[in-house]
Design an enzyme around this catalytic site. Structure first.
Site, short mmCIF file in Angstrom:
data_model
loop_
_atom_site.label_atom_id
_atom_site.label_comp_id
_atom_site.label_asym_id
_atom_site.label_seq_id
_atom_site.Cartn_x
_atom_site.Cartn_y
_atom_site.Cartn_z
N GLY A 161 0.87 -1.19 0.00
CA GLY A 161 0.00 0.00 0.00
C GLY A 161 0.89 1.23 0.00
CB ILE A 163 3.21 2.51 4.69
CG1 ILE A 163 2.25 3.54 5.31
CG2 ILE A 163 4.49 2.44 5.52
CD1 ILE A 163 1.68 3.16 6.67
NE ARG A 183 -6.06 -8.13 0.50
CZ ARG A 183 -7.18 -7.42 0.43
NH1 ARG A 183 -8.33 -8.01 0.28
NH2 ARG A 183 -7.15 -6.11 0.54
CB THR A 242 6.76 0.10 11.06
OG1 THR A 242 6.60 -0.14 9.65
CG2 THR A 242 8.21 0.34 11.38
NE ARG A 244 -2.41 -1.67 14.53
CZ ARG A 244 -2.00 -0.44 14.20
NH1 ARG A 244 -0.71 -0.20 14.01
NH2 ARG A 244 -2.87 0.55 14.09
CD GLU A 273 1.90 -1.65 20.30
OE1 GLU A 273 2.20 -2.38 19.34
OE2 GLU A 273 1.48 -0.50 20.15
CG HIS A 291 2.94 1.76 17.98
ND1 HIS A 291 1.90 0.88 18.13
CD2 HIS A 291 2.78 2.30 16.75
CE1 HIS A 291 1.14 0.89 17.04
NE2 HIS A 291 1.65 1.76 16.18
N GLY A 293 5.88 4.88 14.71
CA GLY A 293 5.76 5.01 13.25
C GLY A 293 5.27 6.37 12.78
#
Ligand code: GLV
Ligand code: GLV
Length: 326
Positions: A161, A163, A183, A242, A244, A273, A291, A293
């Site tokens: 995507g 990122i 995908r 970065t 999940r 987390e 976390h 990002g």
């Protein structure tokens, strides 16, 4: 008895950086906000949404059926994050509640952080920093903390995507070969501008020297990285996450790193987390970030603006700017 409400109520679960949630009170909404910089307890969250027409929530807030049922006026849930695995989107949709996220505005910040981790893991920056801070550095050494070069190596990207593409673009600058798994294959123009090759997941595992994760967390991607997938990776590979935490089976990651089946990892997100899986902290070949990002001043400010615009649009009966994909 129906109560007469002058203004729509917005509930915000955490203080936000500049320009801040004042944007919403300026637009005439009645804003109630957690004044403390800590996640709300479940009880506080349930109480907070009871009268809310709109909710601005964090990735650490679980927005499930129970919560939606206790918020009868709710029309929009604006997640202050691009990932929205914390929200039961199906349950929201059943209730006619719009869910929005913050795509686009944090793309570059997150790609930068993935590279910070990749470089740090490749060149033993975490171990080196700990050595210097501990007063244990005795001076330059020809064999000290030798890392891996990037030039000519293969960067694998899972999730192409916005990122993933921004990470690939940077990889080109480092002279790397780019392979990706997604995908759906991305448009040929994007592939050719990035010099990125679409491969199967298994080929990606076998070929990557560095592997960076940018896929959403859902039932298909949970524990995509586990003992079996680590077996297929090069023992010299570096894994960066970065996205999940639960994309990776963290217990099996610790085992793989301990047994040298993977060279290193750079992690910004964690399966449990903010709890860190046992074993991770004592591994010297792991770089651990809290976390961060999207944590640039620009990205976090733009995320505030986008959340507020989404809330304002939905409460004005207009389409949201960035509803989550159906
Ligand atoms: C951060 O993790 C986000 O999803 O925005
Ligand atoms: C290292 O600092 C070098 O000058 O080679």
């Amino acid at each position: 008895m129906a109560r007469c409400r002058m203004a729509s109520h917005v509930f915000v679960t955490r203080p936000l950086p500049a320009p801040g949630i004042g944007l919403l009170s300026d637009s005439g909404f009645e804003v109630r906000s957690n004044p403390e910089d800590r996640p709300l307890s479940r009880e506080e969250l349930l109480a907070g949404v009871r009268e809310a027409d709109a909710l601005v929530c964090m990735l650490s807030d679980r927005i499930d059926r129970e919560l939606l049922d206790s918020a009868p006026m709710l029309k929009v849930v604006a997640n202050y994050a691009v990932g929205y695995d914390n929200i039961d989107v199906g349950a929201a949709r059943e209730r006619g509640i719009v869910v929005t996220n913050t795509p686009g505005v944090l793309t570059e910040a997150t790609a930068d952080l993935a590279w910070a981790l990749l470089l740090a893991a490749a060149r033993n920056l975490g171990a080196g920093e700990r050595m210097v801070r501990a007063g244990e550095w005795t001076g330059w050494g020809p064999m000290q903390l030798l890392g891996e070069p990037l030039q000519g190596r293969t960067l694998g990207i899972v999730g192409m995507g916005a990122i993933g593409q921004a990470v690939a673009r940077r990889g080109k600058g480092f002279g790397m070969e780019i392979v990706y798994f997604n995908r759906n294959r991305v448009a040929p123009e994007i592939e050719s501008s990035l010099g990125a090759e679409f491969v199967s997941f298994e080929e990606l595992l076998r070929r990557s020297d560095f592997l960076s994760l940018h896929a959403p967390l859902n039932e298909h991607s949970r524990h995509l990285f586990n003992q079996q997938t680590f077996q297929l990776m090069k023992p010299t590979a570096v894994l960066v996450n970065t996205a999940r935490g639960a994309l990776i089976d963290e217990v099996e990651l610790v085992e793989a790193l301990q047994q040298g089946r993977l060279a290193a990892a750079g992690l910004d997100v964690y399966e449990f987390e903010p709890k860190i899986t046992e074993g991770l902290l004592s591994l010297d070949n792991v770089v651990l970030a809290p976390h961060l990002g999207s944590a640039s001043t620009l990205a976090r400010g733009d995320m505030v603006r986008l959340c507020c615009e989404n809330v304002s649009a939905v409460l004005a009966g207009k389409p949201a700017l960035t509803p989550v994909p159906v």
